[in-house]
Design a protein around this motif. Structure first.
Motif, PDB file in Angstrom:
ATOM      1  N   ASN A 116      -5.180 -14.862 -10.548  1.00 51.43           N
ATOM      2  CA  ASN A 116      -6.632 -14.995 -10.610  1.00 51.43           C
ATOM      3  C   ASN A 116      -7.249 -13.827 -11.372  1.00 51.43           C
ATOM      4  OD1 ASN A 116      -6.424 -17.306  -8.994  1.00 51.43           O
ATOM      5  ND2 ASN A 116      -6.515 -16.091  -7.113  1.00 51.43           N
ATOM      6  N   ILE A 117      -8.560 -13.907 -11.555  1.00 51.11           N
ATOM      7  CA  ILE A 117      -9.287 -12.866 -12.279  1.00 51.11           C
ATOM      8  C   ILE A 117      -9.516 -11.680 -11.348  1.00 51.11           C
ATOM      9  CG2 ILE A 117     -11.422 -12.313 -13.500  1.00 51.11           C
ATOM     10  CD1 ILE A 117     -11.661 -15.241 -14.231  1.00 51.11           C
ATOM     11  N   VAL A 118      -9.311 -10.475 -11.880  1.00 45.61           N
ATOM     12  CA  VAL A 118      -9.529  -9.259 -11.102  1.00 45.61           C
ATOM     13  C   VAL A 118     -10.845  -8.637 -11.520  1.00 45.61           C
ATOM     14  CG1 VAL A 118      -7.065  -8.867 -10.791  1.00 45.61           C
ATOM     15  CG2 VAL A 118      -8.235  -7.874 -12.761  1.00 45.61           C
ATOM     16  N   SER A 119     -11.379  -7.778 -10.650  1.00 45.90           N
ATOM     17  CA  SER A 119     -12.702  -7.199 -10.890  1.00 45.90           C
ATOM     18  C   SER A 119     -12.656  -5.913 -11.702  1.00 45.90           C
ATOM     19  CB  SER A 119     -13.386  -6.919  -9.543  1.00 45.90           C
ATOM     20  OG  SER A 119     -12.606  -6.023  -8.764  1.00 45.90           O
ATOM     21  N   THR A 120     -11.494  -5.308 -11.874  1.00 51.04           N
ATOM     22  CA  THR A 120     -11.379  -4.048 -12.605  1.00 51.04           C
ATOM     23  C   THR A 120     -10.288  -4.171 -13.665  1.00 51.04           C
ATOM     24  OG1 THR A 120      -9.809  -3.193 -10.969  1.00 51.04           O
ATOM     25  CG2 THR A 120     -12.138  -2.714 -10.605  1.00 51.04           C
ATOM     26  N   GLU A 121     -10.156  -3.123 -14.452  1.00 50.74           N
ATOM     27  CA  GLU A 121      -9.094  -3.094 -15.447  1.00 50.74           C
ATOM     28  C   GLU A 121      -7.734  -2.962 -14.764  1.00 50.74           C
ATOM     29  OE1 GLU A 121      -9.793  -0.022 -18.221  1.00 50.74           O
ATOM     30  OE2 GLU A 121     -11.690  -0.859 -18.959  1.00 50.74           O
ATOM     31  N   ILE A 122      -6.753  -3.593 -15.373  1.00 55.72           N
ATOM     32  CA  ILE A 122      -5.409  -3.607 -14.791  1.00 55.72           C
ATOM     33  C   ILE A 122      -4.654  -2.376 -15.282  1.00 55.72           C
ATOM     34  CG2 ILE A 122      -3.261  -4.900 -14.570  1.00 55.72           C
ATOM     35  CD1 ILE A 122      -4.858  -7.426 -15.175  1.00 55.72           C
ATOM     36  N   GLY A 123      -4.410  -1.451 -14.367  1.00 59.29           N
ATOM     37  CA  GLY A 123      -3.639  -0.269 -14.702  1.00 59.29           C
ATOM     38  C   GLY A 123      -2.170  -0.463 -14.384  1.00 59.29           C
ATOM     39  N   PRO A 124      -1.337   0.477 -14.800  1.00 51.68           N
ATOM     40  CA  PRO A 124       0.105   0.356 -14.514  1.00 51.68           C
ATOM     41  C   PRO A 124       0.403   0.309 -13.017  1.00 51.68           C
ATOM     42  CG  PRO A 124      -0.315   2.032 -16.178  1.00 51.68           C
ATOM     43  CD  PRO A 124      -1.644   1.649 -15.628  1.00 51.68           C
ATOM     44  N   ALA A 125      -0.330   1.085 -12.230  1.00 52.54           N
ATOM     45  CA  ALA A 125      -0.078   1.099 -10.790  1.00 52.54           C
ATOM     46  C   ALA A 125      -0.451  -0.241 -10.154  1.00 52.54           C
ATOM     47  CB  ALA A 125      -0.866   2.234 -10.135  1.00 52.54           C
ATOM     48  N   ILE A 126      -1.562  -0.819 -10.595  1.00 49.22           N
ATOM     49  CA  ILE A 126      -1.988  -2.111 -10.044  1.00 49.22           C
ATOM     50  C   ILE A 126      -1.006  -3.205 -10.444  1.00 49.22           C
ATOM     51  CG2 ILE A 126      -3.841  -3.805  -9.980  1.00 49.22           C
ATOM     52  CD1 ILE A 126      -4.525  -1.216  -8.594  1.00 49.22           C
ATOM     53  N   GLN A 127      -0.539  -3.167 -11.701  1.00 48.37           N
ATOM     54  CA  GLN A 127       0.423  -4.177 -12.155  1.00 48.37           C
ATOM     55  C   GLN A 127       1.739  -4.056 -11.396  1.00 48.37           C
ATOM     56  OE1 GLN A 127      -0.144  -6.691 -14.594  1.00 48.37           O
ATOM     57  NE2 GLN A 127       1.745  -7.399 -13.626  1.00 48.37           N
ATOM     58  N   ALA A 128       2.190  -2.826 -11.186  1.00 52.44           N
ATOM     59  CA  ALA A 128       3.433  -2.629 -10.437  1.00 52.44           C
ATOM     60  C   ALA A 128       3.279  -3.099  -8.989  1.00 52.44           C
ATOM     61  CB  ALA A 128       3.833  -1.157 -10.481  1.00 52.44           C
ATOM     62  N   ALA A 129       2.111  -2.839  -8.403  1.00 51.02           N
ATOM     63  CA  ALA A 129       1.882  -3.284  -7.029  1.00 51.02           C
ATOM     64  C   ALA A 129       1.836  -4.810  -6.943  1.00 51.02           C
ATOM     65  CB  ALA A 129       0.580  -2.688  -6.503  1.00 51.02           C
ATOM     66  N   VAL A 177       0.834  -1.207   0.000  1.00 52.01           N
ATOM     67  CA  VAL A 177       0.000   0.000   0.000  1.00 52.01           C
ATOM     68  C   VAL A 177       0.863   1.249   0.000  1.00 52.01           C
ATOM     69  CG1 VAL A 177      -1.679   1.303   1.368  1.00 52.01           C
ATOM     70  CG2 VAL A 177      -1.955  -1.163   1.073  1.00 52.01           C
ATOM     71  N   ALA A 178       2.003   1.194   0.676  1.00 48.47           N
ATOM     72  CA  ALA A 178       2.882   2.363   0.725  1.00 48.47           C
ATOM     73  C   ALA A 178       3.434   2.725  -0.643  1.00 48.47           C
ATOM     74  CB  ALA A 178       4.028   2.109   1.697  1.00 48.47           C
ATOM     75  N   GLU A 179       3.497   1.775  -1.568  1.00 43.68           N
ATOM     76  CA  GLU A 179       4.004   2.041  -2.915  1.00 43.68           C
ATOM     77  C   GLU A 179       2.917   2.474  -3.889  1.00 43.68           C
ATOM     78  OE1 GLU A 179       7.149   2.046  -3.780  1.00 43.68           O
ATOM     79  OE2 GLU A 179       7.775   1.522  -1.738  1.00 43.68           O
ATOM     80  N   LEU A 180       1.664   2.461  -3.467  1.00 48.79           N
ATOM     81  CA  LEU A 180       0.578   2.880  -4.350  1.00 48.79           C
ATOM     82  C   LEU A 180       0.570   4.401  -4.504  1.00 48.79           C
ATOM     83  CD1 LEU A 180      -2.320   0.589  -3.055  1.00 48.79           C
ATOM     84  CD2 LEU A 180      -1.045   0.344  -5.197  1.00 48.79           C
ATOM     85  N   PRO A 181      -0.036   4.901  -5.571  1.00 48.58           N
ATOM     86  CA  PRO A 181      -0.166   6.363  -5.716  1.00 48.58           C
ATOM     87  C   PRO A 181      -0.956   6.966  -4.557  1.00 48.58           C
ATOM     88  CG  PRO A 181      -0.632   5.253  -7.795  1.00 48.58           C
ATOM     89  CD  PRO A 181      -0.529   4.179  -6.760  1.00 48.58           C
ATOM     90  N   GLU A 182      -0.711   8.224  -4.304  1.00 48.75           N
ATOM     91  CA  GLU A 182      -1.346   8.876  -3.161  1.00 48.75           C
ATOM     92  C   GLU A 182      -2.858   8.903  -3.300  1.00 48.75           C
ATOM     93  OE1 GLU A 182      -1.118  13.141  -0.729  1.00 48.75           O
ATOM     94  OE2 GLU A 182       0.137  12.776  -2.498  1.00 48.75           O
ATOM     95  N   ALA A 183      -3.350   9.067  -4.523  1.00 46.99           N
ATOM     96  CA  ALA A 183      -4.798   9.092  -4.724  1.00 46.99           C
ATOM     97  C   ALA A 183      -5.424   7.751  -4.353  1.00 46.99           C
ATOM     98  CB  ALA A 183      -5.118   9.443  -6.173  1.00 46.99           C
ATOM     99  N   THR A 184      -4.719   6.675  -4.638  1.00 41.87           N
ATOM    100  CA  THR A 184      -5.243   5.348  -4.286  1.00 41.87           C
ATOM    101  C   THR A 184      -5.178   5.116  -2.785  1.00 41.87           C
ATOM    102  OG1 THR A 184      -4.482   4.524  -6.436  1.00 41.87           O
ATOM    103  CG2 THR A 184      -5.050   2.887  -4.770  1.00 41.87           C
ATOM    104  N   ARG A 185      -4.098   5.566  -2.151  1.00 45.60           N
ATOM    105  CA  ARG A 185      -3.971   5.378  -0.701  1.00 45.60           C
ATOM    106  C   ARG A 185      -5.023   6.158   0.070  1.00 45.60           C
ATOM    107  NH1 ARG A 185       1.575   6.491  -1.654  1.00 45.60           N
ATOM    108  NH2 ARG A 185       1.328   8.441  -0.472  1.00 45.60           N
TER     109      ARG A 185
END
Length: 319
Positions: free
Chosen positions: A106-119, A77-85
């Protein structure tokens, strides 16, 4: 390394530590024929070494499994963008679940963005590092514990006392955990029941004719007010019990009549072998006087009847 594999490896190391401790005790006195010079039996020295090998490693493993998920999640969570935190707790929890699902494939419920992939990549890296560190730490602790116990073994070592002390502490700890768990369950049920009866009158619960526990939990949910009459529950329980008795009583009664009146000796005595293993079950009640010798049971110790013969009223017929 997977946790199951790690536990199996630790079990193997503990078994080896037991053998090392046992052989160490033999070596110190000059062989198995001189074990009388030891304070305790050789097996206790083996258990002493095995405890030092396995117990500290198991404690560290348990603590690691308790705290590791929260620590890794905090680092991700600490590495996520501030807006997401700064998202609300519920939405942030959904994002974390998507990250974990993506990392696990596994399958995710939303689109995979760069921040989610990096996390997700960061999460996988942390999990691999954690698994490697845990494996090394467990193996080092097991070897250090074995080495310490092996060097500490001597003929004067009170191994039996120490092993029994550890077992006593484990039993007390287990009993304490069980007691507090029971208390927690009782308090949880009690407090939830009090909250329930603050909203639902006791008379409605006991004498209500409708059971429909569909009510809105949050303000944004749609649901009815709910009905919590317990009479349908009691009626269903009694109905199931009645149906079960309709099946069990005839089968049990007919089986008893068949065994007592028509079955052969071998078939008739087969159930008695199982019944005799029940503690406190009178041995003369499971076989005839021709095939079962009377032995005193718990009733004779209480002085209910003479220990040489069972009461005539309860003695089975001579088959």
């Amino acid at each position: 390394m997977h946790y199951t594999t790690l536990i199996l490896l630790l079990a193997i190391l503990t078994s080896l530590a037991y053998q090392l401790g046992r052989r160490r005790s033999h070596t110190l006195v000059g062989g198995p024929t001189r074990v009388r010079q030891l304070h305790s039996l050789p097996s206790y020295y083996g258990f002493y070494t095995a405890i030092w090998c396995g117990l500290p490693a198991l404690l560290v493993l348990g603590l690691w499994l308790i705290f590791e998920p929260n620590i890794i999640t905090s680092l991700v969570v600490a590495e996520l963008p501030e807006a997401t935190r700064n998202l609300p707790e519920a939405e942030l929890g959904l994002v974390i679940n998507d990250i974990k699902n993506l990392a696990a494939g596994n399958i995710v419920s939303t689109e995979i963005g760069p921040a989610i992939q990096a996390a997700a990549d960061h999460l996988q890296s942390l999990e691999r590092t954690s698994a490697a560190a845990l494996t090394v730490l467990i193996l080092v602790l097991a070897m250090l514990g074995t080495s310490y116990a092996w060097r500490f073994i001597s003929p004067e070592l009170r191994a039996r006392n120490r092993v029994e002390g550890v077992l006593k502490a484990l039993l007390i700890t287990s009993s304490t955990i069980a007691i507090f768990t029971t208390i927690g369950i009782v308090l949880s049920v009690l407090f939830e029941a009090l909250r329930f009866f603050r909203q639902i009158p006791l008379s409605e619960f006991l004498f209500g004719l409708t059971w429909s526990p569909q009510m809105a939990i949050r303000a944004d949910q749609v649901g009815s007010s709910g009905a919590f009459g317990s009479i349908p529950l009691f009626a269903g329980t009694l109905l199931i019990s009645f149906i079960a008795m309709l099946v069990a009583v005839p089968i049990g009664l007919m089986s008893a009549i068949y065994l007592s009146e028509y079955a052969g000796r071998r078939l008739r005595l087969s159930p008695s072998r199982c019944w005799r293993s029940w503690p406190g079950f009178p041995p003369w009640s499971t076989a005839s006087s021709q095939h079962s010798q009377w032995r005193p049971s718990f009733a004779t110790a209480a002085g209910c009847w003479d220990s040489t013969s069972p009461p005539k009223a309860l003695w089975p017929p001579d088959w």
